[in-house]
Design a protein around this motif. Structure first.
Motif, PDB file in Angstrom:
ATOM      1  N   UNK A  31       0.480  -1.189  -0.080  1.00  9.85           N
ATOM      2  CA  UNK A  31      -0.106  -0.159   0.051  1.00  9.85           C
ATOM      3  C   UNK A  31       1.048   1.463  -0.084  1.00  9.85           C
ATOM      4  N   UNK A  32       1.975   1.465   0.864  1.00 10.67           N
ATOM      5  CA  UNK A  32       3.217   2.233   1.004  1.00 10.67           C
ATOM      6  C   UNK A  32       3.049   2.300  -0.904  1.00 10.67           C
ATOM      7  N   UNK A  33       4.052   1.719  -1.106  1.00  7.64           N
ATOM      8  CA  UNK A  33       5.017   1.630  -2.630  1.00  7.64           C
ATOM      9  C   UNK A  33       3.812   2.116  -3.605  1.00  7.64           C
ATOM     10  N   UNK A  34       2.770   1.644  -3.871  1.00  9.54           N
ATOM     11  CA  UNK A  34       1.871   2.672  -4.005  1.00  9.54           C
ATOM     12  C   UNK A  34       1.175   3.861  -4.010  1.00  9.54           C
ATOM     13  N   UNK A  35       1.195   4.606  -2.959  1.00  2.54           N
ATOM     14  CA  UNK A  35       1.238   5.297  -2.019  1.00  2.54           C
ATOM     15  C   UNK A  35       1.998   6.711  -2.859  1.00  2.54           C
ATOM     16  N   UNK A  36       3.536   6.195  -2.614  1.00  4.97           N
ATOM     17  CA  UNK A  36       4.618   6.351  -3.377  1.00  4.97           C
ATOM     18  C   UNK A  36       4.861   7.027  -4.943  1.00  4.97           C
ATOM     19  N   UNK A  37       3.979   5.809  -5.434  1.00  2.00           N
ATOM     20  CA  UNK A  37       3.977   6.580  -6.690  1.00  2.00           C
ATOM     21  C   UNK A  37       2.727   7.478  -7.316  1.00  2.00           C
ATOM     22  N   UNK A  38       2.286   6.999  -6.243  1.00  2.00           N
ATOM     23  CA  UNK A  38       0.812   8.063  -6.487  1.00  2.00           C
ATOM     24  C   UNK A  38       1.381  10.234  -6.189  1.00  2.00           C
ATOM     25  N   UNK A  39       2.379   9.756  -4.987  1.00  2.00           N
ATOM     26  CA  UNK A  39       2.138  11.202  -4.485  1.00  2.00           C
ATOM     27  C   UNK A  39       3.750  11.679  -6.212  1.00  2.00           C
ATOM     28  N   UNK A  60      -5.881  -0.353 -11.239  1.00  2.00           N
ATOM     29  CA  UNK A  60      -6.471   0.308 -11.326  1.00  2.00           C
ATOM     30  C   UNK A  60      -5.966   1.471 -11.511  1.00  2.00           C
ATOM     31  N   UNK A  61      -4.659   1.774  -9.384  1.00  2.00           N
ATOM     32  CA  UNK A  61      -4.977   2.960  -9.069  1.00  2.00           C
ATOM     33  C   UNK A  61      -3.552   3.370  -9.849  1.00  2.00           C
ATOM     34  N   UNK A  62      -3.186   2.974 -10.424  1.00  2.00           N
ATOM     35  CA  UNK A  62      -1.670   3.119 -11.057  1.00  2.00           C
ATOM     36  C   UNK A  62      -1.624   2.363 -12.927  1.00  2.00           C
ATOM     37  N   UNK A  63      -2.523   2.072 -13.313  1.00  2.00           N
ATOM     38  CA  UNK A  63      -2.295   1.909 -14.513  1.00  2.00           C
ATOM     39  C   UNK A  63      -2.457   2.606 -15.791  1.00  2.00           C
ATOM     40  N   UNK A  64      -2.693   4.027 -15.370  1.00  2.00           N
ATOM     41  CA  UNK A  64      -2.880   4.713 -16.501  1.00  2.00           C
ATOM     42  C   UNK A  64      -2.001   5.746 -16.339  1.00  2.00           C
ATOM     43  N   UNK A 122       5.281   4.527 -16.005  1.00  2.00           N
ATOM     44  CA  UNK A 122       6.258   4.041 -15.377  1.00  2.00           C
ATOM     45  C   UNK A 122       6.124   3.624 -13.892  1.00  2.00           C
ATOM     46  N   UNK A 123       4.638   3.708 -14.102  1.00  2.00           N
ATOM     47  CA  UNK A 123       4.067   2.724 -12.325  1.00  2.00           C
ATOM     48  C   UNK A 123       3.482   1.954 -13.008  1.00  2.00           C
ATOM     49  N   UNK A 124       4.124   0.593 -12.359  1.00  2.00           N
ATOM     50  CA  UNK A 124       3.749  -0.898 -12.910  1.00  2.00           C
ATOM     51  C   UNK A 124       3.195  -1.374 -11.152  1.00  2.00           C
ATOM     52  N   UNK A 125       1.882  -2.357 -11.688  1.00  2.00           N
ATOM     53  CA  UNK A 125       1.470  -2.321 -10.540  1.00  2.00           C
ATOM     54  C   UNK A 125       1.962  -3.941  -9.996  1.00  2.00           C
ATOM     55  N   UNK A 126       1.684  -4.026  -8.604  1.00  2.00           N
ATOM     56  CA  UNK A 126       2.822  -4.839  -8.140  1.00  2.00           C
ATOM     57  C   UNK A 126       2.923  -6.016  -8.517  1.00  2.00           C
TER      58      UNK A 126
END
Length: 139
Positions: free
Chosen positions: A8-16, A47-51, A54-58
């Protein structure tokens, strides 16, 4: 499969990072981060990082373990602590310190405490180690 706190933190960091780059507006970022922290499974993170570039879902990441390099044994070519080199370096340090002490004595006219004697400690230790290495190699 259940997602962990680090996922969850990794996804949040990529969103930031995407917010900082201007790829997300503040409202969209806030919405996605809330969904990321509320996620229980990897499916919830989909779906949080798909669009985002450079962000690849875990679950789609192709992470390969780092191959550990073998560490050469001490005293061997390419290894650490190759006795002769270490001993030579310690002797060179002692000689330089002794020259500094001698120049100070000559220029001031006072024979100060011979502090380079303390530099002899590593010379003796590395000398003993070099002799021991030579004895081991001779067997």
């Amino acid at each position: 499969m259940r997602a962990g706190d680090s996922d969850r933190q990794r996804v949040a960091d990529q969103l930031k990072f995407a917010l900082d780059e201007g790829r997300l507006d503040l409202n969209e970022y806030d919405e996605r981060v809330q969904r990321a922290y509320a996620a229980r499974t990897y499916g919830d993170l989909d779906g949080l990082l798909d669009d985002l570039p450079g962000a690849v879902p875990p679950q789609r990441a192709r992470i390969e373990p780092h191959a550990a390099q073998p560490v050469p044994a001490p005293g061997r070519p390419g290894g650490h602590g190759g006795g002769r080199h270490t001993f030579t370096s310690a002797v060179a340090a002692f000689v330089i310190c002794t020259l500094v002490w001698a120049i100070t004595v000559v220029t001031t006219g006072h024979a100060y405490y011979f502090w380079p004697a303390w530099v002899l400690i590593p010379v003796v230790v590395t000398g003993i180690g070099a002799v021991a290495d030579r004895g081991r190699r001779g067997r």
